[in-house]
Design a protein around this motif. Structure first.
Motif, short mmCIF file in Angstrom:
data_model
loop_
_atom_site.label_atom_id
_atom_site.label_comp_id
_atom_site.label_asym_id
_atom_site.label_seq_id
_atom_site.Cartn_x
_atom_site.Cartn_y
_atom_site.Cartn_z
N THR A 111 0.84 -1.20 0.00
CA THR A 111 0.00 0.00 0.00
C THR A 111 0.87 1.24 0.00
OG1 THR A 111 -0.17 0.17 2.42
CG2 THR A 111 -1.82 -1.19 1.28
N VAL A 112 0.27 2.37 -0.36
CA VAL A 112 0.96 3.65 -0.32
C VAL A 112 0.01 4.70 0.24
CG1 VAL A 112 0.31 4.24 -2.71
CG2 VAL A 112 2.30 5.35 -1.66
N GLU A 113 0.54 5.61 1.05
CA GLU A 113 -0.22 6.74 1.59
C GLU A 113 0.18 7.99 0.81
OE1 GLU A 113 -2.27 7.02 4.39
OE2 GLU A 113 -2.10 5.01 5.25
N ILE A 114 -0.82 8.72 0.33
CA ILE A 114 -0.52 9.94 -0.43
C ILE A 114 -1.49 11.05 -0.06
CG2 ILE A 114 0.34 8.60 -2.40
CD1 ILE A 114 -2.22 9.56 -3.91
N GLN A 115 -1.11 12.28 -0.38
CA GLN A 115 -2.04 13.40 -0.36
C GLN A 115 -2.76 13.45 -1.70
OE1 GLN A 115 0.79 16.57 0.72
NE2 GLN A 115 -0.25 16.71 2.70
N MET A 171 -9.40 6.52 3.23
CA MET A 171 -9.20 7.94 2.96
C MET A 171 -9.56 8.76 4.18
SD MET A 171 -12.51 9.09 0.64
CE MET A 171 -12.14 8.02 -0.74
N THR A 172 -9.01 9.96 4.24
CA THR A 172 -9.44 10.98 5.18
C THR A 172 -10.22 12.01 4.40
OG1 THR A 172 -7.46 10.66 6.54
CG2 THR A 172 -8.68 12.70 6.86
N VAL A 173 -11.38 12.38 4.92
CA VAL A 173 -12.21 13.39 4.25
C VAL A 173 -12.62 14.46 5.25
CG1 VAL A 173 -13.10 11.77 2.53
CG2 VAL A 173 -14.37 12.15 4.63
N VAL A 174 -12.86 15.64 4.72
CA VAL A 174 -13.44 16.72 5.51
C VAL A 174 -14.87 16.92 5.04
CG1 VAL A 174 -13.33 19.17 6.09
CG2 VAL A 174 -11.21 17.84 5.86
N LEU A 175 -15.80 16.85 5.96
CA LEU A 175 -17.22 17.00 5.64
C LEU A 175 -17.60 18.47 5.52
CD1 LEU A 175 -18.63 14.20 8.00
CD2 LEU A 175 -18.18 14.08 5.53
N PRO A 176 -18.77 18.77 4.99
CA PRO A 176 -19.15 20.16 4.76
C PRO A 176 -19.11 21.06 5.99
CG PRO A 176 -20.61 18.72 3.54
CD PRO A 176 -19.75 17.83 4.40
N ASP A 177 -19.32 20.50 7.19
CA ASP A 177 -19.29 21.33 8.40
C ASP A 177 -17.90 21.43 9.00
OD1 ASP A 177 -18.94 18.80 9.41
OD2 ASP A 177 -20.68 18.83 10.74
N GLY A 178 -16.89 20.86 8.33
CA GLY A 178 -15.53 20.96 8.80
C GLY A 178 -15.05 19.76 9.59
N THR A 206 -18.84 16.38 -4.07
CA THR A 206 -20.15 16.88 -3.65
C THR A 206 -20.53 16.42 -2.24
OG1 THR A 206 -21.33 14.98 -4.59
CG2 THR A 206 -20.99 16.88 -6.03
N LEU A 207 -19.80 15.45 -1.68
CA LEU A 207 -20.14 14.90 -0.36
C LEU A 207 -19.08 15.23 0.69
CD1 LEU A 207 -21.41 11.33 -1.37
CD2 LEU A 207 -22.70 13.46 -1.21
N GLY A 208 -17.85 15.36 0.27
CA GLY A 208 -16.75 15.63 1.19
C GLY A 208 -15.51 15.94 0.39
N ILE A 209 -14.47 16.44 1.09
CA ILE A 209 -13.21 16.79 0.44
C ILE A 209 -12.14 15.80 0.89
CG2 ILE A 209 -11.43 18.54 0.19
CD1 ILE A 209 -13.58 20.65 0.62
N ILE A 210 -11.58 15.06 -0.05
CA ILE A 210 -10.55 14.05 0.24
C ILE A 210 -9.23 14.74 0.53
CG2 ILE A 210 -9.28 12.09 -0.68
CD1 ILE A 210 -11.75 11.61 -2.53
N THR A 211 -8.61 14.40 1.66
CA THR A 211 -7.34 15.03 2.02
C THR A 211 -6.19 14.02 2.20
OG1 THR A 211 -7.89 14.99 4.39
CG2 THR A 211 -8.51 16.97 3.13
N GLN A 212 -6.49 12.74 2.22
CA GLN A 212 -5.44 11.72 2.29
C GLN A 212 -6.00 10.40 1.78
OE1 GLN A 212 -2.83 12.00 5.66
NE2 GLN A 212 -2.44 9.80 5.73
N LEU A 213 -5.13 9.59 1.17
CA LEU A 213 -5.56 8.35 0.55
C LEU A 213 -4.60 7.21 0.88
CD1 LEU A 213 -6.42 9.85 -2.92
CD2 LEU A 213 -8.08 8.65 -1.49
N THR A 214 -5.17 6.03 1.11
CA THR A 214 -4.40 4.80 1.19
C THR A 214 -4.78 3.95 -0.02
OG1 THR A 214 -4.43 4.84 3.60
CG2 THR A 214 -3.85 2.76 2.56
N LEU A 215 -3.79 3.65 -0.86
CA LEU A 215 -4.04 2.98 -2.13
C LEU A 215 -3.35 1.63 -2.18
CD1 LEU A 215 -3.33 6.05 -4.43
CD2 LEU A 215 -5.57 5.26 -3.64
N LYS A 216 -4.00 0.70 -2.85
CA LYS A 216 -3.44 -0.63 -3.06
C LYS A 216 -2.52 -0.63 -4.27
CE LYS A 216 -6.24 -3.76 -4.71
NZ LYS A 216 -7.31 -4.78 -4.83
N LEU A 217 -1.41 -1.34 -4.17
CA LEU A 217 -0.47 -1.50 -5.27
C LEU A 217 -0.33 -2.98 -5.61
CD1 LEU A 217 2.30 0.89 -3.88
CD2 LEU A 217 0.55 1.46 -5.58
#
Length: 476
Positions: A111-115, A171-178, A206-217
């Protein structure tokens, strides 16, 4: 729907979060933030732009905008083709372009962690340097991976490996209310309730803002080889695809292209790598195949089977792309198709439909006939292995209003035919605001209403990327 504005007081608070050098306001907002790569869908300038560098900054901005009911549109590299990152209602654009760090690899769990602002080409190259592969391969290599996740991008290797969704573990997401929320885990299986992770993938911000991702390799393939199969016309080329897929070759990609776009790409790149005359016969269309294997011997066996299939299907030859330089040249020419179209065309619009593989040729023939009726030139290429077609409507003679009018008539016909064939409105470019009406017609009012209800649950004030996918607004 009435939204708040970014006044001087709110602008000052936003600037405090990101700093003066990463904040644009009013007349200082760059023009690029008003559109994506398909400007035919209109330009809408935001009131402010925040170039964020952390989850905490995104959270702080969203908390302020939620309090003041200011709309927010998240933007990666702006390479979309459906107006998805265009701030229709003004407000704030959050740019993730500076959140471009590859945070680390877990070599034991692959796996890899990215912004989210990491460019696809940078992640792909970095993974290969470690003997790994990030399989999703959308054509626009300068797109951000966060943008790919937001649109569930597919690409040329989807026929073998699947699409972006299949490689997002967490993933890490920020919701509309912060509020900050973590979705998913770095594991390969789950049967743990509704998948909010997969709901966020493809939601186009439209649902949240993605700020970090864990991806499969996956491990990098040991050997690969590409092949050009020239045919008399597009119908003959497409008819070979089911046979290729049934030949136990497990191809990494199967691309199709018509002759005119190959000629345009050759002229634009000065890279005429696709032969136009093969064994004394003029090629009218091509299939481009990539095979992978654990050894050169395995590839040679697959090559022999592919050659026999190609001959049986009427290919003029099976042209082997032997060395790395030639391989890069061939795929560079393929990747330049859209750029070549844009370079020689004043007005462009596009369809990104997906149909059953055995209906590709029929759909293309129908589309070209319909385009001729409307006086629109079509250019087409795409992913033959999964039925995803990229069809570009082009004109250098028409005025923009007349072009839009004719293209709408053409698209109405083509999307209706797509539905008749059991296809989908978008295979990978998503909906944005440009294709909303066709999505609604395709899925029906009940499904469209359920999508809108999900949007309402996540974003009750309708602040995130308003007017996109299933969120209806009245334009001022």
């Amino acid at each position: 729907m009435s939204y708040g504005k970014v006044d001087a007081a709110l602008a000052e608070k936003l600037e405090e979060i990101v700093g003066k050098d990463r904040f644009q306001y009013g007349s200082g907002v760059g023009e690029d933030y008003s559109h994506d790569e398909m400007p035919i869908y209109g330009k809408h300038c935001p009131e402010a732009v925040c170039l964020v560098e952390s989850t905490e900054e995104v959270s702080g901005i969203m908390s302020l905008c939620y309090e003041h009911e200011v709309p927010v549109t998240v933007r990666g590299a702006g390479t979309g083709l459906v107006g998805g990152c265009v701030p229709l209602c003004g407000g704030v654009v959050i740019s993730t372009a500076r959140m471009n760090k590859i945070l680390g690899y877990d070599m034991k769990n692959l796996t890899v962690e990215i912004q989210p602002g990491v460019l696809l080409k940078d992640l792909a190259a970095d993974a290969l340097d470690r003997g790994l592969m990030y399989p999703p391969d959308p054509g626009e290599k300068t797109a951000t991976v966060g943008g790919n996740v937001s649109t569930n991008a597919g690409g040329m290797r989807a026929v073998k490996y699947g699409v972006t969704r299949d490689y997002v573990l967490a993933m890490t997401v920020v919701l509309p209310d912060g509020q900050i929320m973590k979705l998913g885990k770095a594991v390969c299986k789950t049967s743990s309730g509704y998948s909010l992770l997969h709901l966020m993938i493809g939601s186009e911000g439209t649902l949240g803002i993605i700020t970090q991702l864990t991806l499969k390799l996956i491990p990098k393939p040991i050997a690969d080889m590409s092949f050009i199969l020239p045919f008399e016309d597009i119908a003959a080329a497409i008819s070979s695809v089911p046979s290729i897929k049934l030949a136990n070759l497990d191809p990494q990609s199967i691309e199709f292209m018509e002759r005119d776009i190959v000629d345009s790409s050759a002229a634009f790149t000065n890279n005429p790598v696709f032969p136009t005359v093969v064994n004394g016969r003029e090629a009218g269309a091509y299939i481009l195949v990539t095979l992978v294997g654990d050894s050169e011997e395995e590839l040679e066996g697959k090559m022999e089977r592919l050659g026999q299939v190609a001959e049986d299907c009427g290919a003029y030859d099976t042209l082997v792309v032997w060395d790395e330089a030639m391989k890069r040249a061939v795929w560079a020419a393929r990747s330049a198709f859209l750029t070549a179209i844009e370079a020689e065309t004043r007005l462009v619009d596009e369809m990104d439909v997906v149909v059953p593989v055995d209906r590709i040729a029929e759909f293309l023939l129908y589309s070209h006939d319909a385009a001729e009726e409307e006086g629109i030139r079509l250019r087409s290429f795409g992913h033959a292995g999964d039925g995803n077609l990229h069809i570009y409507c082009c004109s250098n003679q028409l005025e923009e209003d007349e072009f839009k009018k004719r293209v709408k008539k053409l698209m109405d016909k083509c999307y209706a035919k797509c539905a008749e064939f059991g296809g989908q409105v978008s295979g990978e470019h998503s909906i944005g605001h440009a294709k909303k009406a066709y999505l609604r017609e395709s899925v029906g009012e009940r499904a469209y209403g359920l999508m809108a209800a999900i949007k309402q649950v996540f974003d009750p004030k309708g602040l995130l990327n308003p007017g996109k996918v299933c969120h209806d607004i009245e334009m001022q």
